[in-house]
Design a protein around this motif. Structure first.
Motif, PDB file in Angstrom:
ATOM      1  N   GLN A  20       0.837  -1.207   0.000  1.00 12.92           N
ATOM      2  CA  GLN A  20       0.000   0.000   0.000  1.00 12.92           C
ATOM      3  C   GLN A  20       0.873   1.259   0.000  1.00 12.92           C
ATOM      4  OE1 GLN A  20      -2.462   0.399   3.481  1.00 12.92           O
ATOM      5  NE2 GLN A  20      -3.808   1.868   2.504  1.00 12.92           N
ATOM      6  N   THR A  21       1.933   1.267   0.804  1.00 11.62           N
ATOM      7  CA  THR A  21       2.838   2.416   0.873  1.00 11.62           C
ATOM      8  C   THR A  21       3.534   2.638  -0.461  1.00 11.62           C
ATOM      9  OG1 THR A  21       3.212   2.066   3.237  1.00 11.62           O
ATOM     10  CG2 THR A  21       4.849   3.368   2.066  1.00 11.62           C
ATOM     11  N   LEU A  22       4.035   1.567  -1.063  1.00  8.28           N
ATOM     12  CA  LEU A  22       4.753   1.689  -2.333  1.00  8.28           C
ATOM     13  C   LEU A  22       3.849   2.167  -3.471  1.00  8.28           C
ATOM     14  CD1 LEU A  22       6.976  -1.498  -2.107  1.00  8.28           C
ATOM     15  CD2 LEU A  22       7.714   0.887  -1.831  1.00  8.28           C
ATOM     16  N   LEU A  23       2.606   1.720  -3.461  1.00 13.56           N
ATOM     17  CA  LEU A  23       1.666   2.139  -4.502  1.00 13.56           C
ATOM     18  C   LEU A  23       1.196   3.577  -4.309  1.00 13.56           C
ATOM     19  CD1 LEU A  23      -0.484  -1.097  -4.884  1.00 13.56           C
ATOM     20  CD2 LEU A  23       1.242  -0.210  -6.476  1.00 13.56           C
ATOM     21  N   ALA A  24       1.101   4.003  -3.065  1.00 15.56           N
ATOM     22  CA  ALA A  24       0.604   5.349  -2.761  1.00 15.56           C
ATOM     23  C   ALA A  24       1.679   6.420  -2.872  1.00 15.56           C
ATOM     24  CB  ALA A  24      -0.007   5.369  -1.363  1.00 15.56           C
ATOM     25  N   GLU A  27       7.918   7.842  -4.115  1.00 19.90           N
ATOM     26  CA  GLU A  27       9.189   8.156  -3.452  1.00 19.90           C
ATOM     27  C   GLU A  27       9.581   7.064  -2.452  1.00 19.90           C
ATOM     28  OE1 GLU A  27      12.625  10.187  -2.930  1.00 19.90           O
ATOM     29  OE2 GLU A  27      11.086  10.624  -4.415  1.00 19.90           O
ATOM     30  N   ALA A  28       8.631   6.265  -2.007  1.00 17.36           N
ATOM     31  CA  ALA A  28       8.906   5.210  -1.021  1.00 17.36           C
ATOM     32  C   ALA A  28       9.910   4.189  -1.550  1.00 17.36           C
ATOM     33  CB  ALA A  28       7.613   4.515  -0.612  1.00 17.36           C
TER      34      ALA A  28
END
Length: 94
Positions: A20-24, A27-28
């Motif tokens: 979820q973090t990588l898709l949102a 920059e992650a």
């Protein structure tokens, strides 16, 4: 999934949260995995009794098992269930 370095579990990654973090946040992808880690799985000795393992796995998805040779292995709830089922089937054959 555990994050292991130099024979020690440093933490764990929640795959759903990481995805979820990588898709949102594009920059992650440039961040170090340490920034996404959560607390490590509990660590136990390889001779830990089954009841204690079951207790720990009631609150966690897995435990890290420290073997006699100092290596680490991961034991999941599914692993424990499979082992118990296999033992039960072996007892029925007697």
């Amino acid at each position: 999934m555990p994050v292991v370095a130099e024979g020690n579990c440093l933490g764990r990654l929640d795959e759903a949260r990481l995805l979820q973090t990588l898709l949102a946040n594009a920059e992650a992808w440039n961040h170090n995995v340490v920034e996404f880690m959560e607390r490590p799985f509990p660590e136990v000795a390889e001779d830990t009794p089954l009841l204690r393992l079951a207790e720990l796995l009631g609150g966690d998805q897995a435990v890290m098992v420290r073997r006699a040779d100092a290596s680490l292995a991961i034991l999941t709830k599914a692993d424990l269930i499979f082992t118990l089922l296999k033992a039960e089937r072996g007892n029925q054959g007697r």
